[in-house]
Design a protein around this motif. Sequence first.
Motif, PDB file in Angstrom:
ATOM      1  N   THR A   1       0.821  -1.220   0.000  1.00 39.11           N
ATOM      2  CA  THR A   1       0.000   0.000   0.000  1.00 39.11           C
ATOM      3  C   THR A   1       0.856   1.271   0.000  1.00 39.11           C
ATOM      4  O   THR A   1       0.322   2.363  -0.184  1.00 39.11           O
ATOM      5  N   ASP A   2       2.147   1.153   0.249  1.00 35.91           N
ATOM      6  CA  ASP A   2       3.026   2.335   0.352  1.00 35.91           C
ATOM      7  C   ASP A   2       3.443   2.764  -1.066  1.00 35.91           C
ATOM      8  O   ASP A   2       4.341   2.173  -1.675  1.00 35.91           O
ATOM      9  N   ALA A   3       2.765   3.808  -1.568  1.00 34.19           N
ATOM     10  CA  ALA A   3       3.024   4.248  -2.951  1.00 34.19           C
ATOM     11  C   ALA A   3       4.458   4.750  -3.106  1.00 34.19           C
ATOM     12  O   ALA A   3       5.075   4.587  -4.163  1.00 34.19           O
ATOM     13  N   GLY A   4       4.985   5.376  -2.044  1.00 37.61           N
ATOM     14  CA  GLY A   4       6.363   5.890  -2.106  1.00 37.61           C
ATOM     15  C   GLY A   4       7.357   4.745  -2.247  1.00 37.61           C
ATOM     16  O   GLY A   4       8.327   4.832  -3.012  1.00 37.61           O
ATOM     17  N   ALA A   5       7.102   3.671  -1.530  1.00 38.38           N
ATOM     18  CA  ALA A   5       7.986   2.504  -1.613  1.00 38.38           C
ATOM     19  C   ALA A   5       7.916   1.886  -3.005  1.00 38.38           C
ATOM     20  O   ALA A   5       8.928   1.516  -3.594  1.00 38.38           O
ATOM     21  N   ARG A   6       6.712   1.810  -3.552  1.00 38.06           N
ATOM     22  CA  ARG A   6       6.519   1.264  -4.896  1.00 38.06           C
ATOM     23  C   ARG A   6       7.272   2.119  -5.933  1.00 38.06           C
ATOM     24  O   ARG A   6       7.931   1.597  -6.836  1.00 38.06           O
ATOM     25  N   THR A   7       7.198   3.446  -5.757  1.00 40.30           N
ATOM     26  CA  THR A   7       7.926   4.363  -6.650  1.00 40.30           C
ATOM     27  C   THR A   7       9.424   4.125  -6.529  1.00 40.30           C
ATOM     28  O   THR A   7      10.154   4.139  -7.528  1.00 40.30           O
ATOM     29  N   ASP A   8       9.890   3.883  -5.307  1.00 47.66           N
ATOM     30  CA  ASP A   8      11.323   3.616  -5.102  1.00 47.66           C
ATOM     31  C   ASP A   8      11.737   2.302  -5.783  1.00 47.66           C
ATOM     32  O   ASP A   8      12.814   2.215  -6.369  1.00 47.66           O
ATOM     33  N   VAL A   9      10.876   1.281  -5.684  1.00 41.41           N
ATOM     34  CA  VAL A   9      11.182   0.007  -6.362  1.00 41.41           C
ATOM     35  C   VAL A   9      11.336   0.272  -7.858  1.00 41.41           C
ATOM     36  O   VAL A   9      12.315  -0.156  -8.492  1.00 41.41           O
TER      37      VAL A   9
END
Length: 194
Positions: free
Chosen positions: A118-126
Amino acid sequence: MSLVFYYAPQSTAVTVYWALQELGIPYEIVEIDLQARDQDKRGYRSLNPNGKVPLIVHDGVAIFESAAIMIHLGEMFGVERGLFPAPGLERGEAFKWIIWANVTLGEAVGRWLRSGKTDAGARTDVEARLAILDAELASKSYLVGGDFSLVDVHLGSYAGWIHSLGVDFAKLGHLTAWLRRCTARPGFGASLAA
Ligand SMILES: N[C@@H](CCC(=O)N[C@@H](CS)C(=O)NCC(=O)O)C(=O)O
């Protein structure tokens, strides 16, 4: 030489399984049933106090952490088989990408998974970190030294797993083409079937 490989299907240990197929060296495999919590048994914890797979025991010496295992197998058996660079600048590049996968890329993936995706920032980092790999592969067929190596096994296995988690690779054309080249190898197929 004695090599015992502690393994569980559909786990980080698949990376090491693939590497062992590429190397073609003799080894004994011990399956750890993670559901049955074999990893918590005292005998296993005495070899790997982290209670995780993969683990290898090479001539009586226990080595855990997939990155360390890959580097160790590369140094001991990969150089003479053309699957790992000899000491020198390309060896440094091999370390760079293997460690980067587990530390830098792995950090973002771990953060994303711990949030239940659910962490969009983490997904963007991936995605941003995968774009670094994609850019690296724009000008080369394989990561280090021009030919396929255990570095491609390590990162290919990791990238394939990230894709299976639902990360879209549509914008990562170079990475996708490289992943296809790597996963067409019989060793990869064998690792999925094991
Ligand atoms: N950093 C370790 C991670 C290993 C890991 O997380 N293994 C998982 C399977 S993918 C495991 O054994 N989990 C069992 C548990 O935590 O009980 C590595 O790269 O080897």
